[in-house]
Design a protein around this motif. Structure first.
Motif, PDB file in Angstrom:
ATOM      1  N   ALA A  18       8.440   4.593  -6.614  1.00  0.00           N
ATOM      2  CA  ALA A  18       7.316   5.487  -6.306  1.00  0.00           C
ATOM      3  C   ALA A  18       6.041   4.687  -6.035  1.00  0.00           C
ATOM      4  CB  ALA A  18       7.089   6.469  -7.450  1.00  0.00           C
ATOM      5  N   THR A  19       5.836   3.607  -6.779  1.00  0.00           N
ATOM      6  CA  THR A  19       4.671   2.752  -6.563  1.00  0.00           C
ATOM      7  C   THR A  19       4.761   2.053  -5.218  1.00  0.00           C
ATOM      8  OG1 THR A  19       4.440   2.401  -8.938  1.00  0.00           O
ATOM      9  CG2 THR A  19       3.358   0.814  -7.506  1.00  0.00           C
ATOM     10  N   ALA A  20       5.943   1.587  -4.860  1.00  0.00           N
ATOM     11  CA  ALA A  20       6.139   0.919  -3.575  1.00  0.00           C
ATOM     12  C   ALA A  20       5.854   1.874  -2.421  1.00  0.00           C
ATOM     13  CB  ALA A  20       7.564   0.375  -3.475  1.00  0.00           C
ATOM     14  N   ILE A  21       6.316   3.090  -2.522  1.00  0.00           N
ATOM     15  CA  ILE A  21       6.101   4.077  -1.465  1.00  0.00           C
ATOM     16  C   ILE A  21       4.620   4.430  -1.346  1.00  0.00           C
ATOM     17  CG2 ILE A  21       6.544   6.471  -0.799  1.00  0.00           C
ATOM     18  CD1 ILE A  21       9.392   6.043  -1.997  1.00  0.00           C
ATOM     19  N   ARG A  22       3.970   4.688  -2.469  1.00  0.00           N
ATOM     20  CA  ARG A  22       2.551   5.059  -2.455  1.00  0.00           C
ATOM     21  C   ARG A  22       1.697   3.932  -1.875  1.00  0.00           C
ATOM     22  NH1 ARG A  22       2.127   6.031  -7.501  1.00  0.00           N
ATOM     23  NH2 ARG A  22       1.245   4.051  -8.105  1.00  0.00           N
ATOM     24  N   THR A  23       1.982   2.696  -2.242  1.00  0.00           N
ATOM     25  CA  THR A  23       1.226   1.549  -1.747  1.00  0.00           C
ATOM     26  C   THR A  23       1.456   1.350  -0.253  1.00  0.00           C
ATOM     27  OG1 THR A  23       1.374   0.524  -3.924  1.00  0.00           O
ATOM     28  CG2 THR A  23       0.832  -0.923  -2.090  1.00  0.00           C
ATOM     29  N   THR A  24       2.699   1.449   0.184  1.00  0.00           N
ATOM     30  CA  THR A  24       3.014   1.286   1.603  1.00  0.00           C
ATOM     31  C   THR A  24       2.352   2.373   2.435  1.00  0.00           C
ATOM     32  OG1 THR A  24       5.112   0.238   1.054  1.00  0.00           O
ATOM     33  CG2 THR A  24       4.894   1.119   3.274  1.00  0.00           C
ATOM     34  N   GLU A  25       2.407   3.615   1.979  1.00  0.00           N
ATOM     35  CA  GLU A  25       1.783   4.718   2.703  1.00  0.00           C
ATOM     36  C   GLU A  25       0.283   4.497   2.854  1.00  0.00           C
ATOM     37  OE1 GLU A  25       2.920   8.107   0.386  1.00  0.00           O
ATOM     38  OE2 GLU A  25       4.709   8.468   1.593  1.00  0.00           O
ATOM     39  N   ALA A  26      -0.378   4.020   1.813  1.00  0.00           N
ATOM     40  CA  ALA A  26      -1.822   3.787   1.879  1.00  0.00           C
ATOM     41  C   ALA A  26      -2.165   2.691   2.876  1.00  0.00           C
ATOM     42  CB  ALA A  26      -2.351   3.425   0.493  1.00  0.00           C
ATOM     43  N   CYS A  27      -1.385   1.627   2.893  1.00  0.00           N
ATOM     44  CA  CYS A  27      -1.648   0.522   3.823  1.00  0.00           C
ATOM     45  C   CYS A  27      -1.394   0.940   5.267  1.00  0.00           C
ATOM     46  CB  CYS A  27      -0.788  -0.684   3.462  1.00  0.00           C
ATOM     47  SG  CYS A  27      -1.254  -1.448   1.906  1.00  0.00           S
ATOM     48  N   VAL A  28      -0.330   1.647   5.511  1.00  0.00           N
ATOM     49  CA  VAL A  28      -0.019   2.107   6.873  1.00  0.00           C
ATOM     50  C   VAL A  28      -1.077   3.101   7.347  1.00  0.00           C
ATOM     51  CG1 VAL A  28       1.655   3.396   8.260  1.00  0.00           C
ATOM     52  CG2 VAL A  28       2.434   1.624   6.683  1.00  0.00           C
ATOM     53  N   ALA A  29      -1.485   4.012   6.486  1.00  0.00           N
ATOM     54  CA  ALA A  29      -2.516   4.987   6.858  1.00  0.00           C
ATOM     55  C   ALA A  29      -3.832   4.293   7.184  1.00  0.00           C
ATOM     56  CB  ALA A  29      -2.710   6.003   5.736  1.00  0.00           C
ATOM     57  N   ALA A  30      -4.226   3.298   6.405  1.00  0.00           N
ATOM     58  CA  ALA A  30      -5.467   2.568   6.672  1.00  0.00           C
ATOM     59  C   ALA A  30      -5.385   1.830   8.002  1.00  0.00           C
ATOM     60  CB  ALA A  30      -5.749   1.580   5.539  1.00  0.00           C
ATOM     61  N   TYR A  31      -4.251   1.248   8.294  1.00  0.00           N
ATOM     62  CA  TYR A  31      -4.060   0.534   9.558  1.00  0.00           C
ATOM     63  C   TYR A  31      -4.222   1.482  10.746  1.00  0.00           C
ATOM     64  CZ  TYR A  31      -1.799  -2.033  13.309  1.00  0.00           C
ATOM     65  OH  TYR A  31      -1.536  -2.634  14.504  1.00  0.00           O
ATOM     66  N   PHE A  32      -3.534   2.612  10.718  1.00  0.00           N
ATOM     67  CA  PHE A  32      -3.607   3.552  11.829  1.00  0.00           C
ATOM     68  C   PHE A  32      -4.980   4.210  11.937  1.00  0.00           C
ATOM     69  CE2 PHE A  32       1.090   3.385  11.657  1.00  0.00           C
ATOM     70  CZ  PHE A  32       1.291   3.010  12.966  1.00  0.00           C
ATOM     71  N   ASP A  33      -5.600   4.504  10.801  1.00  0.00           N
ATOM     72  CA  ASP A  33      -6.949   5.058  10.853  1.00  0.00           C
ATOM     73  C   ASP A  33      -7.898   4.091  11.552  1.00  0.00           C
ATOM     74  OD1 ASP A  33      -6.382   7.469   9.650  1.00  0.00           O
ATOM     75  OD2 ASP A  33      -7.126   6.882   7.669  1.00  0.00           O
TER      76      ASP A  33
END
Length: 58
Positions: A18-33
């Motif tokens: 769950a931590t890996a997924i949450r961290t990955t989602e945040a990094c990908v979202a920041a990149y695309f934003d």
């Protein structure tokens, strides 16, 4: 996979899924934003107390 636990943790680490997924989602979202939406959001450039499991390698 039939591999010893030491081989798996050496290759994959011990982060909780769950931590890996949450961290990955945040990094990908920041990149695309930043790059696709043109927002001024900060890209992950350094370790953050919000996501302490994330490591930077060079």
């Amino acid at each position: 996979m039939g591999l010893p636990a030491s081989v798996l943790t050496g290759a994959l680490g011990t982060i909780a899924p769950a931590t890996a997924i949450r961290t990955t989602e945040a990094c990908v979202a920041a990149y695309f934003d930043h790059w696709l939406r043109g927002r001024d959001g900060r890209l992950p450039e350094r370790p953050s107390p919000i996501y302490p499991a994330r490591e930077f390698v060079s």
